[in-house]
Design an enzyme around this catalytic site. Structure first.
Site, PDB file in Angstrom:
ATOM      1  N   TYR A   1     -72.791 -53.867  35.136  1.00 42.96           N
ATOM      2  CA  TYR A   1     -74.125 -54.148  34.596  1.00 42.96           C
ATOM      3  C   TYR A   1     -75.008 -54.804  35.651  1.00 42.96           C
ATOM      4  O   TYR A   1     -76.194 -54.468  35.785  1.00 42.96           O
ATOM      5  CB  TYR A   1     -74.012 -55.063  33.378  1.00 42.96           C
ATOM      6  CG  TYR A   1     -73.451 -54.397  32.151  1.00 42.96           C
ATOM      7  CD1 TYR A   1     -74.286 -53.826  31.194  1.00 42.96           C
ATOM      8  CD2 TYR A   1     -72.081 -54.347  31.933  1.00 42.96           C
ATOM      9  CE1 TYR A   1     -73.778 -53.223  30.055  1.00 42.96           C
ATOM     10  CE2 TYR A   1     -71.559 -53.744  30.797  1.00 42.96           C
ATOM     11  CZ  TYR A   1     -72.408 -53.179  29.872  1.00 42.96           C
ATOM     12  OH  TYR A   1     -71.900 -52.572  28.747  1.00 42.96           O
TER      13      TYR A   1
ATOM     14  N   ASP B   1     -70.460 -44.107  26.657  1.00 42.86           N
ATOM     15  CA  ASP B   1     -70.994 -45.417  27.025  1.00 42.86           C
ATOM     16  C   ASP B   1     -71.243 -45.435  28.537  1.00 42.86           C
ATOM     17  O   ASP B   1     -71.938 -44.572  29.048  1.00 42.86           O
ATOM     18  CB  ASP B   1     -70.014 -46.503  26.551  1.00 42.86           C
ATOM     19  CG  ASP B   1     -70.504 -47.919  26.781  1.00 42.86           C
ATOM     20  OD1 ASP B   1     -71.334 -48.392  25.983  1.00 42.86           O
ATOM     21  OD2 ASP B   1     -70.067 -48.546  27.757  1.00 42.86           O
TER      22      ASP B   1
ATOM     23  N   HIS C   1     -70.928 -46.722  17.463  1.00 42.23           N
ATOM     24  CA  HIS C   1     -70.904 -46.462  18.902  1.00 42.23           C
ATOM     25  C   HIS C   1     -69.564 -45.889  19.344  1.00 42.23           C
ATOM     26  O   HIS C   1     -69.486 -45.113  20.301  1.00 42.23           O
ATOM     27  CB  HIS C   1     -71.166 -47.786  19.625  1.00 42.23           C
ATOM     28  CG  HIS C   1     -71.222 -47.682  21.112  1.00 42.23           C
ATOM     29  ND1 HIS C   1     -72.291 -47.131  21.788  1.00 42.23           N
ATOM     30  CD2 HIS C   1     -70.329 -48.073  22.069  1.00 42.23           C
ATOM     31  CE1 HIS C   1     -72.075 -47.204  23.091  1.00 42.23           C
ATOM     32  NE2 HIS C   1     -70.888 -47.753  23.292  1.00 42.23           N
TER      33      HIS C   1
END
Length: 301
Positions: A214, A107, A274
């Site tokens: 982010y 990730d 994921h």
């Protein structure tokens, strides 16, 4: 016959890049396997891989990256710029003293690892990426409606204050619930891993730091800067493991990876989400160890 060594995880506080990192450690080999976690995970998410690597002769470090766990938590959004995250990895490698390094990332840890290997900030023997596309391939995939829709949360994270408020509700219980809902094998998540992930997010200012990764990459221009610099081909042998039931990233986002990696191995895992390290622990471990076994033999010679 001598009794097999039983490894366990230990915690060290390591000074690197003017910060202090909480690092899970395991094993005593000459080759360092450095494992980078993603969002909203913590270093403990690598536990099963760490034990397998240690048993195969590796020295393994899994840091809680900046903003996570007991690692330093700088206050500004720009502190989480991709350049700073890469510098952390370089400094941790230097602090380890290792001459041979295998870098593994899942990730967000995978984004850092892709960029780190591309910029060749330190010598790597092997690169292992789990369920995150190369940055250029990801940028291209956003032109496709399916990936654009799946990335809605990253856009929502650009708003001030609201993402932290939303994720903090119920003492950050939603973090745990979201991971379980998006897993194809929620029963594979141990209670202590889920609690470590939730309690980390519930710490003061932790969610701001986590979401700032982010913000710094999107609104802060980190992705655009990296794209402007260009991505030279990675010459380090690279393994990409991909769970096909990823709810956040499409399989199509891996298209074109071979343009940026000279020696690439790709393995797609049907029925796996994921969260590959938890959903398919044994398969994940086997793929990693098979891929890097030749490197170990070479570096130990």
């Amino acid at each position: 016959m001598s009794e097999a060594v039983r490894y366990e995880l230990k915690t060290e506080m390591v000074a690197a890049n003017d910060l202090v990192f909480e690092v899970l450690t395991c094993g005593t080999g000459k080759t360092l396997a450095l494992c980078l976690h993603g969002f909203p995970e913590v270093a403990l998410s690598w536990r099963e891989q760490m034990l397998a690597l240690a048993e195969s002769g590796y020295r393994v470090w899994a840091p809680n990256q900046r903003g996570y766990g007991k690692s330093s938590r700088p206050p500004r959004m720009q502190d989480y710029a991709i350049e700073n995250l890469m510098a952390d990895v370089a400094a941790l490698i230097d602090a380890s003293g290792a001459q041979h390094v295998v870098l593994l990332g899942h990730d967000w840890g995978g984004i850092v690892a892709w960029c780190f290997a591309s910029r060749r900030l330190r010598l790597l023997d092997k690169l292992v990426i789990i369920n995150v596309p190369h940055p250029v391939c990801f940028a291209r995939s956003l032109r496709r409606p399916e990936q654009f829709v799946r990335s809605w949360y990253a856009a929502a994270f650009q708003m001030p204050f609201l993402p932290e408020w939303f994720l903090r509700r119920k003492n950050a219980k939603g973090i745990e619930e979201a991971m379980l809902r998006s897993s194809t094998r929620p029963e594979s998540f141990s209670r202590d891993l889920l609690e470590a992930t939730r309690s980390n997010a519930a710490e003061p200012d932790a969610l701001k730091a986590m979401v700032d990764w982010y913000r710094a990459f999107v609104c802060g221009g980190g992705l655009q800067r990296q794209l402007r610099y260009g991505f030279p081909r990675i010459e380090v042998p690279t393994l990409l493991i991909w769970g096909e039931e990823d709810r956040f990233l499409t399989k199509a986002s891996t298209i074109g990876t071979e343009e940026f990696v000279t020696l690439l191995s790709m393995h797609f895992l049907p029925g796996v989400s994921h969260w590959v390290q938890q959903d398919a622990t044994e398969q994940c471990n086997r793929l990693i160890l098979q891929f890097i076994s030749l490197e170990l033999a070479t570096s130990e010679a």
